[in-house]
Design a protein around this motif. Sequence first.
Motif, PDB file in Angstrom:
ATOM      1  N   GLY A 166       3.995 -10.780  -2.449  1.00  0.00           N
ATOM      2  CA  GLY A 166       5.308 -10.681  -1.842  1.00  0.00           C
ATOM      3  C   GLY A 166       6.311 -10.101  -2.812  1.00  0.00           C
ATOM      4  O   GLY A 166       7.139  -9.266  -2.453  1.00  0.00           O
ATOM      5  N   ASP A 167       6.251 -10.538  -4.066  1.00  0.00           N
ATOM      6  CA  ASP A 167       7.156 -10.098  -5.130  1.00  0.00           C
ATOM      7  C   ASP A 167       6.344  -9.282  -6.131  1.00  0.00           C
ATOM      8  O   ASP A 167       5.456  -9.822  -6.804  1.00  0.00           O
ATOM      9  CB  ASP A 167       7.784 -11.325  -5.796  1.00  0.00           C
ATOM     10  CG  ASP A 167       8.674 -10.973  -6.972  1.00  0.00           C
ATOM     11  OD1 ASP A 167       8.849  -9.773  -7.273  1.00  0.00           O
ATOM     12  OD2 ASP A 167       9.208 -11.911  -7.609  1.00  0.00           O
ATOM     13  N   ALA A 168       6.641  -7.991  -6.226  1.00  0.00           N
ATOM     14  CA  ALA A 168       5.875  -7.108  -7.104  1.00  0.00           C
ATOM     15  C   ALA A 168       6.532  -6.894  -8.454  1.00  0.00           C
ATOM     16  O   ALA A 168       6.145  -5.983  -9.196  1.00  0.00           O
ATOM     17  CB  ALA A 168       5.669  -5.767  -6.417  1.00  0.00           C
ATOM     18  N   SER A 169       7.508  -7.723  -8.818  1.00  0.00           N
ATOM     19  CA  SER A 169       8.186  -7.536 -10.097  1.00  0.00           C
ATOM     20  C   SER A 169       7.287  -7.881 -11.275  1.00  0.00           C
ATOM     21  O   SER A 169       7.508  -7.399 -12.394  1.00  0.00           O
ATOM     22  CB  SER A 169       9.470  -8.372 -10.142  1.00  0.00           C
ATOM     23  OG  SER A 169       9.163  -9.772 -10.054  1.00  0.00           O
ATOM     24  N   ARG A 170       6.288  -8.731 -11.046  1.00  0.00           N
ATOM     25  CA  ARG A 170       5.307  -9.059 -12.086  1.00  0.00           C
ATOM     26  C   ARG A 170       3.916  -8.907 -11.484  1.00  0.00           C
ATOM     27  O   ARG A 170       3.587  -9.556 -10.491  1.00  0.00           O
ATOM     28  CB  ARG A 170       5.482 -10.493 -12.593  1.00  0.00           C
ATOM     29  CG  ARG A 170       6.726 -10.705 -13.441  1.00  0.00           C
ATOM     30  CD  ARG A 170       6.804 -12.161 -13.878  1.00  0.00           C
ATOM     31  NE  ARG A 170       7.071 -13.050 -12.747  1.00  0.00           N
ATOM     32  CZ  ARG A 170       6.750 -14.342 -12.721  1.00  0.00           C
ATOM     33  NH1 ARG A 170       6.108 -14.893 -13.733  1.00  0.00           N
ATOM     34  NH2 ARG A 170       7.062 -15.077 -11.666  1.00  0.00           N
ATOM     35  N   THR A 171       3.110  -8.050 -12.070  1.00  0.00           N
ATOM     36  CA  THR A 171       1.749  -7.837 -11.590  1.00  0.00           C
ATOM     37  C   THR A 171       0.801  -7.769 -12.770  1.00  0.00           C
ATOM     38  O   THR A 171       1.222  -7.641 -13.920  1.00  0.00           O
ATOM     39  CB  THR A 171       1.647  -6.542 -10.763  1.00  0.00           C
ATOM     40  OG1 THR A 171       2.138  -5.436 -11.546  1.00  0.00           O
ATOM     41  CG2 THR A 171       2.423  -6.645  -9.463  1.00  0.00           C
ATOM     42  N   ALA A 172      -0.469  -7.844 -12.473  1.00  0.00           N
ATOM     43  CA  ALA A 172      -1.511  -7.721 -13.483  1.00  0.00           C
ATOM     44  C   ALA A 172      -2.668  -6.952 -12.870  1.00  0.00           C
ATOM     45  O   ALA A 172      -2.804  -6.884 -11.642  1.00  0.00           O
ATOM     46  CB  ALA A 172      -1.978  -9.094 -13.954  1.00  0.00           C
ATOM     47  N   ALA A 173      -3.517  -6.374 -13.738  1.00  0.00           N
ATOM     48  CA  ALA A 173      -4.620  -5.568 -13.218  1.00  0.00           C
ATOM     49  C   ALA A 173      -5.817  -5.645 -14.152  1.00  0.00           C
ATOM     50  O   ALA A 173      -5.680  -5.650 -15.380  1.00  0.00           O
ATOM     51  CB  ALA A 173      -4.197  -4.120 -13.035  1.00  0.00           C
ATOM     52  N   GLY A 174      -7.006  -5.708 -13.545  1.00  0.00           N
ATOM     53  CA  GLY A 174      -8.246  -5.643 -14.287  1.00  0.00           C
ATOM     54  C   GLY A 174      -8.925  -4.303 -14.060  1.00  0.00           C
ATOM     55  O   GLY A 174      -8.386  -3.403 -13.416  1.00  0.00           O
ATOM     56  N   HIS A 175     -10.127  -4.189 -14.584  1.00  0.00           N
ATOM     57  CA  HIS A 175     -10.919  -2.965 -14.440  1.00  0.00           C
ATOM     58  C   HIS A 175     -11.999  -3.256 -13.395  1.00  0.00           C
ATOM     59  O   HIS A 175     -12.995  -3.934 -13.677  1.00  0.00           O
ATOM     60  CB  HIS A 175     -11.529  -2.569 -15.772  1.00  0.00           C
ATOM     61  CG  HIS A 175     -10.529  -2.513 -16.901  1.00  0.00           C
ATOM     62  ND1 HIS A 175      -9.302  -1.915 -16.773  1.00  0.00           N
ATOM     63  CD2 HIS A 175     -10.586  -3.008 -18.166  1.00  0.00           C
ATOM     64  CE1 HIS A 175      -8.638  -2.013 -17.907  1.00  0.00           C
ATOM     65  NE2 HIS A 175      -9.380  -2.685 -18.765  1.00  0.00           N
ATOM     66  N   ASP A 176     -11.808  -2.730 -12.199  1.00  0.00           N
ATOM     67  CA  ASP A 176     -12.643  -3.098 -11.065  1.00  0.00           C
ATOM     68  C   ASP A 176     -13.564  -1.962 -10.650  1.00  0.00           C
ATOM     69  O   ASP A 176     -13.279  -0.782 -10.878  1.00  0.00           O
ATOM     70  CB  ASP A 176     -11.767  -3.485  -9.869  1.00  0.00           C
ATOM     71  CG  ASP A 176     -10.757  -4.564 -10.224  1.00  0.00           C
ATOM     72  OD1 ASP A 176     -11.179  -5.602 -10.763  1.00  0.00           O
ATOM     73  OD2 ASP A 176      -9.557  -4.366  -9.964  1.00  0.00           O
ATOM     74  N   VAL A 177     -14.663  -2.348  -9.995  1.00  0.00           N
ATOM     75  CA  VAL A 177     -15.577  -1.393  -9.372  1.00  0.00           C
ATOM     76  C   VAL A 177     -15.611  -1.719  -7.884  1.00  0.00           C
ATOM     77  O   VAL A 177     -15.955  -2.847  -7.495  1.00  0.00           O
ATOM     78  CB  VAL A 177     -16.996  -1.482  -9.970  1.00  0.00           C
ATOM     79  CG1 VAL A 177     -17.936  -0.533  -9.227  1.00  0.00           C
ATOM     80  CG2 VAL A 177     -16.968  -1.151 -11.460  1.00  0.00           C
ATOM     81  N   ILE A 178     -15.231  -0.755  -7.043  1.00  0.00           N
ATOM     82  CA  ILE A 178     -15.185  -0.955  -5.594  1.00  0.00           C
ATOM     83  C   ILE A 178     -16.047   0.113  -4.932  1.00  0.00           C
ATOM     84  O   ILE A 178     -15.876   1.312  -5.194  1.00  0.00           O
ATOM     85  CB  ILE A 178     -13.749  -0.881  -5.053  1.00  0.00           C
ATOM     86  CG1 ILE A 178     -12.835  -1.866  -5.792  1.00  0.00           C
ATOM     87  CG2 ILE A 178     -13.737  -1.160  -3.563  1.00  0.00           C
ATOM     88  CD1 ILE A 178     -11.380  -1.789  -5.349  1.00  0.00           C
ATOM     89  N   GLU A 179     -16.948  -0.319  -4.056  1.00  0.00           N
ATOM     90  CA  GLU A 179     -17.817   0.603  -3.328  1.00  0.00           C
ATOM     91  C   GLU A 179     -17.711   0.312  -1.834  1.00  0.00           C
ATOM     92  O   GLU A 179     -18.065  -0.783  -1.382  1.00  0.00           O
ATOM     93  CB  GLU A 179     -19.260   0.455  -3.788  1.00  0.00           C
ATOM     94  CG  GLU A 179     -19.458   0.760  -5.276  1.00  0.00           C
ATOM     95  CD  GLU A 179     -20.914   0.728  -5.688  1.00  0.00           C
ATOM     96  OE1 GLU A 179     -21.770   1.120  -4.869  1.00  0.00           O
ATOM     97  OE2 GLU A 179     -21.196   0.294  -6.823  1.00  0.00           O
ATOM     98  N   GLY A 180     -17.235   1.293  -1.083  1.00  0.00           N
ATOM     99  CA  GLY A 180     -17.092   1.094   0.356  1.00  0.00           C
ATOM    100  C   GLY A 180     -18.412   1.101   1.091  1.00  0.00           C
ATOM    101  O   GLY A 180     -18.537   0.510   2.153  1.00  0.00           O
ATOM    102  N   ARG A 181     -19.381   1.814   0.565  1.00  0.00           N
ATOM    103  CA  ARG A 181     -20.678   2.034   1.214  1.00  0.00           C
ATOM    104  C   ARG A 181     -20.452   2.690   2.574  1.00  0.00           C
ATOM    105  O   ARG A 181     -19.905   3.779   2.643  1.00  0.00           O
ATOM    106  CB  ARG A 181     -21.480   0.728   1.276  1.00  0.00           C
ATOM    107  CG  ARG A 181     -21.796   0.205  -0.134  1.00  0.00           C
ATOM    108  CD  ARG A 181     -22.884  -0.833  -0.179  1.00  0.00           C
ATOM    109  NE  ARG A 181     -22.464  -2.113   0.363  1.00  0.00           N
ATOM    110  CZ  ARG A 181     -23.153  -3.242   0.163  1.00  0.00           C
ATOM    111  NH1 ARG A 181     -24.278  -3.236  -0.534  1.00  0.00           N
ATOM    112  NH2 ARG A 181     -22.722  -4.384   0.666  1.00  0.00           N
ATOM    113  N   GLY A 182     -20.796   2.101   3.698  1.00  0.00           N
ATOM    114  CA  GLY A 182     -20.588   2.736   4.993  1.00  0.00           C
ATOM    115  C   GLY A 182     -19.205   2.464   5.546  1.00  0.00           C
ATOM    116  O   GLY A 182     -18.435   1.656   5.031  1.00  0.00           O
ATOM    117  N   GLY A 183     -18.848   3.156   6.651  1.00  0.00           N
ATOM    118  CA  GLY A 183     -17.579   2.913   7.322  1.00  0.00           C
ATOM    119  C   GLY A 183     -16.437   3.731   6.754  1.00  0.00           C
ATOM    120  O   GLY A 183     -16.488   4.223   5.631  1.00  0.00           O
TER     121      GLY A 183
END
Length: 370
Positions: A280-297
């Motif tokens: 809801g509030d984007a004034s503080r965020t954090a991020a990691g190193h992710d692997v995302i695979e959609g595969r089908g669709g």
Amino acid sequence: MARPLTIGLAAAALLLLGTPSTAVAAQPTCFGLPATLTGAGTITGTPGNDVIVGSGGADVIDGRGGNDTVCALGGNDIVSGGLGNDRLHGGDGDDDVNGDVYVENGPAVGGGHDILYGGNGADTMLGDSQSDNGDASGGGNDQLYGGPGDDSHLDGDSLSLGGGDARGGGNDRIEGGSGDDGLLGDSAAPLEGSATGAGDDVLLAGAGLGDNVIGDSEGVTAAHGAGGDDHIDLGADGGFFALGDHNINDPAGGPATGAGHDRILGGATDELLVGESSVGDASRTAAGHDVIEGRGGADSLFGDNVDFAADTTVGTAGGHDVLRGGDADDEIFAGPGDDRLDGGAATDRCDGQAGAFDTATQCETVLGVP
């Protein structure tokens, strides 16, 4: 002295001929263990290690202390393991199964390493403790198996439904089974308050196109917890959405802080896959190193944080993500950070957004990539 001996011989002969005897009912068992407590309705365990077997009706079972083994059998049951490392089976019916402590008011404190089975039916399951009006805490390393049916809430750790916060982040394994299931790796305060927890969870949605998965915690005023490196798989058929980290359950809600390095796998249907948090509030965020695979669709992939509607990248935190669309027409939004975008087969749109050293391959439309 002959007569008593003659009587004994006669009795023995009658036994050999099959004199009728009273049949002894088999003792109920649970996971192969003989029951120490049985009954119907309300069943309360002891401070020790109990083996409890319920009835075919709707039972309320509380194991209390000790490492308990509970089989509720049929009916719409409410089962709490109590403190300790418990093994619980809801059986057939729409069951509510908590690994540790349930209270209506006040704090609920748990944290055992529990194994929960929902069985057939639309079940709700919680690895640790629940308070309907107060704080809830506990972060054991639990295993939850939903089984067949639409299991709407399979939560790895603790739950506060009001009047408090939820804390706990064990390393949990949750399998939804067949049906449209909701999986959450750590703790939840979905109506008010904050939630904290970020364990290394394995979340396997199973079959069901309506599956939704949140890797870490869900709160309203805030969600906290860093370092939860989760493995999320929506199954071969796919699901509805997956978030790698936290969820803020109110558009006017607070921030989500903390992130892990997650692996998210989609399936054959169209999905929303987000590496970090929905806030809801984007004034503080954090991020990691992710692997995302959609595969089908025809999938929408976001490498970093998104707004409450989950359709726009927000915040300045960005990880170094690997985003693969797979088959069908995908949209990839990398977010801040230097990312690798791969559209895969079909006609894909790849937007590097704020990364200075993004790369894009197999993308028919490319934006924001040097």
